[in-house]
Scaffold this motif. Structure first.
Motif, PDB file in Angstrom:
ATOM      1  N   TYR A  84       0.692  -1.268  -0.277  1.00 17.67           N
ATOM      2  CA  TYR A  84       0.207   0.022   0.035  1.00 17.67           C
ATOM      3  C   TYR A  84       0.772   1.063  -0.102  1.00 17.67           C
ATOM      4  O   TYR A  84       2.166   1.367   0.304  1.00 17.67           O
ATOM      5  N   THR A  86       0.690   3.391   2.155  1.00 21.01           N
ATOM      6  CA  THR A  86       0.891   4.057   3.380  1.00 21.01           C
ATOM      7  C   THR A  86       1.712   2.867   4.272  1.00 21.01           C
ATOM      8  O   THR A  86       1.140   1.760   3.994  1.00 21.01           O
ATOM      9  N   THR A 273     -16.723   4.995  10.296  1.00 22.81           N
ATOM     10  CA  THR A 273     -15.733   4.079   9.498  1.00 22.81           C
ATOM     11  C   THR A 273     -16.646   2.914   9.141  1.00 22.81           C
ATOM     12  O   THR A 273     -16.764   2.357   8.084  1.00 22.81           O
ATOM     13  N   ARG A 295      -8.126  -1.175   3.759  1.00 19.98           N
ATOM     14  CA  ARG A 295      -7.691   0.369   3.503  1.00 19.98           C
ATOM     15  C   ARG A 295      -7.918   0.891   2.573  1.00 19.98           C
ATOM     16  O   ARG A 295      -8.066   2.098   2.135  1.00 19.98           O
ATOM     17  N   ARG A 296      -7.509   0.182   1.541  1.00 18.59           N
ATOM     18  CA  ARG A 296      -7.302   0.616   0.117  1.00 18.59           C
ATOM     19  C   ARG A 296      -8.871   0.827  -0.361  1.00 18.59           C
ATOM     20  O   ARG A 296      -9.289   1.935  -1.085  1.00 18.59           O
ATOM     21  N   ASN A 299     -10.514   3.965   1.571  1.00 18.43           N
ATOM     22  CA  ASN A 299      -9.658   5.515   1.365  1.00 18.43           C
ATOM     23  C   ASN A 299     -10.371   6.378   0.660  1.00 18.43           C
ATOM     24  O   ASN A 299     -10.145   7.603   0.796  1.00 18.43           O
ATOM     25  N   LYS A 300     -11.183   6.051  -0.266  1.00 23.05           N
ATOM     26  CA  LYS A 300     -12.022   6.762  -1.051  1.00 23.05           C
ATOM     27  C   LYS A 300     -12.790   7.885  -0.252  1.00 23.05           C
ATOM     28  O   LYS A 300     -13.627   8.535  -0.771  1.00 23.05           O
ATOM     29  N   ASN A 302     -11.894   9.094   2.542  1.00 25.39           N
ATOM     30  CA  ASN A 302     -10.933   9.893   3.153  1.00 25.39           C
ATOM     31  C   ASN A 302     -10.824   9.321   4.415  1.00 25.39           C
ATOM     32  O   ASN A 302     -10.793  10.312   5.587  1.00 25.39           O
ATOM     33  N   ASP A 304      -8.270   6.796   6.741  1.00 22.61           N
ATOM     34  CA  ASP A 304      -7.195   5.916   6.579  1.00 22.61           C
ATOM     35  C   ASP A 304      -7.079   5.127   8.114  1.00 22.61           C
ATOM     36  O   ASP A 304      -5.962   5.470   8.812  1.00 22.61           O
TER      37      ASP A 304
END
Length: 400
Positions: A84, A86, A273, A295-296, A299-300, A302, A304
């Motif tokens: 990733y 991050t 979340t 997480r991927r 992530n859209k 915002n 993390d």
């Protein structure tokens, strides 16, 4: 052969000791977990080569195998089969290694732990490791600090508190069922230390699960003589009062706001979340988005963060199939616990409940300490020689 098994048991005990503080103890640049794990694998391999047969609880091994295989299979459709952007996220390759390590740990533990004494040593090893975790936690601790939460650098405070909470039913188990005064003394030392460690983390998850850690002792206390009830109650009150005197007021306020946060708050933004995660679950409800993809895909929005919920994380990554397989592991552990003698059963069930409840606010399905909790319950239920219940402390309570 027995000599090799005892060496393997020592390696396993070192591994269990090292798990709570994974990364803090190292030799020549290698973590104690890795060193002991490799030695354990080598010792068990020698056992098998020398003719020792495979051991284990069939239904538990079937459930674990099905779950791990589905996790690995989901790599085929993962969103991100490489690193990733991050460093905070675990990539798919790391997750594959982690799941295989967990699978091997389950197999190896059954080969090594064969008696009640072995299991008691394993529980004691975890308590010693957790005391080591408390040592690192309190190093440099200042009770006059204005910091609401205290944690070890590189360690999540919530996970730290949950690991300490898991040790509470283990400590009660050793205190109430063993004859060894050394193990009993370890348990008596651990309980107030664990409460102190949980309190200074300011973790609501740790605080609530710690309460579950005392559930298993209630039947023993109910049947005890009045003098023992007073003694245990006095010990508990003294421990709590002594601990809270060294905990900042702001931290206590945070802990005691757990009920309000559950009913009116967002659980430190976790509910936000989770609401976004449900949108992704609807996109791929049955097979999910693939291994380590949470997480991927989140992530859209915002966000993390991890899912802060093992069950939602599995649903996003492996879909309903993955969640059902994981729940099957938990159900098998619960059913196995019903085979445990009555006076010890609730102690082990409380250990399972802490592991299950903690995963409602934390993503822990790949953590070794969670799988140790499952293992300890199943190992207790599946020991080849299950002696008649040892009343030791309970007998003393009734006859004193």
């Amino acid at each position: 052969m027995e000599g090799i098994r005892k060496l393997a048991l020592v390696c396993l005990l070192i591994l269990i000791f090292a798990v709570p503080t994974d990364g803090l103890w190292s030799i020549a640049g290698l973590s104690l977990v890795k060193i002991s794990g490799l030695l354990l694998f080598g010792m068990v391999a020698l056992l098998l080569i020398s003719g020792d047969g495979l051991r284990g609880s069939p239904w538990f091994l079937i459930a674990v195998t099905a779950y791990i295989c589905w996790m690995l299979f989901s790599y085929l459709w993962t969103w991100m089969p490489v690193n990733y952007e991050t460093s905070l996220a675990i990539n798919s390759q790391q997750s594959i290694k982690g799941h295989l390590y967990l699978f091997m740990l389950v197999l190896l533990a059954f080969q090594v732990i064969r008696t009640e004494q072995d299991l008691n040593f394993a529980l004691a090893a975890y308590l010693l490791g957790a005391i080591g975790l408390i040592y690192f936690l309190v190093s440099g601790y200042d009770p006059t600090s204005t910091t609401v939460r205290h944690e070890i650098k590189g360690f999540d405070a919530n996970e730290t508190s949950l690991q300490l909470a898991l040790g509470l039913p283990m400590a009660w188990y050793l205190l109430l069922t063993t004859k060894s005064w050394l193990l009993r003394s370890l348990s008596l030392i651990y309980i107030p230390l664990a409460l102190f460690g949980i309190f200074i983390t300011g973790s609501r998850t740790g605080f609530i699960t710690a309460l579950l850690g005392f559930m298993g002792v209630l039947p023993w206390l109910w049947r005890a003589r009045f003098i023992w009830k007073i003694a245990v109650l006095g010990f508990f009150i003294a421990a709590v009062v002594g601990v809270t005197n060294f905990v900042p007021e702001k931290t206590l306020e945070r802990l005691f706001s757990s009920g309000t946060e559950l009913s009116q708050g967002t659980l430190s933004s976790r509910s936000i979340t989770w609401s976004r995660a449900w949108l992704e679950i609807n996109e791929a409800p049955f097979v999910g988005n693939g291994l380590s993809s949470f997480r991927r895909v989140i992530n859209k929005y915002n966000i993390d963060y991890t899912a802060h919920n093992s069950y939602i994380s599995i649903m996003v990554e492996q879909g309903i199939v993955g969640l059902l397989l994981y729940l099957a592991v938990i159900v098998v552990v619960l059913l196995q616990s019903l085979r445990i003698p009555a006076e010890q059963r609730l102690l082990m069930i409380s250990l399972l409940l802490i592991a299950v409840a903690g995963q409602f606010t934390l993503t822990l399905n790949e953590k070794m300490f969670i799988w140790f909790a499952y293992l300890f319950v199943v190992l207790k239920a599946s020991l080849l020689e299950v002696p008649s219940i040892n009343l030791t402390m309970a007998h003393q309570w009734r006859t004193a």
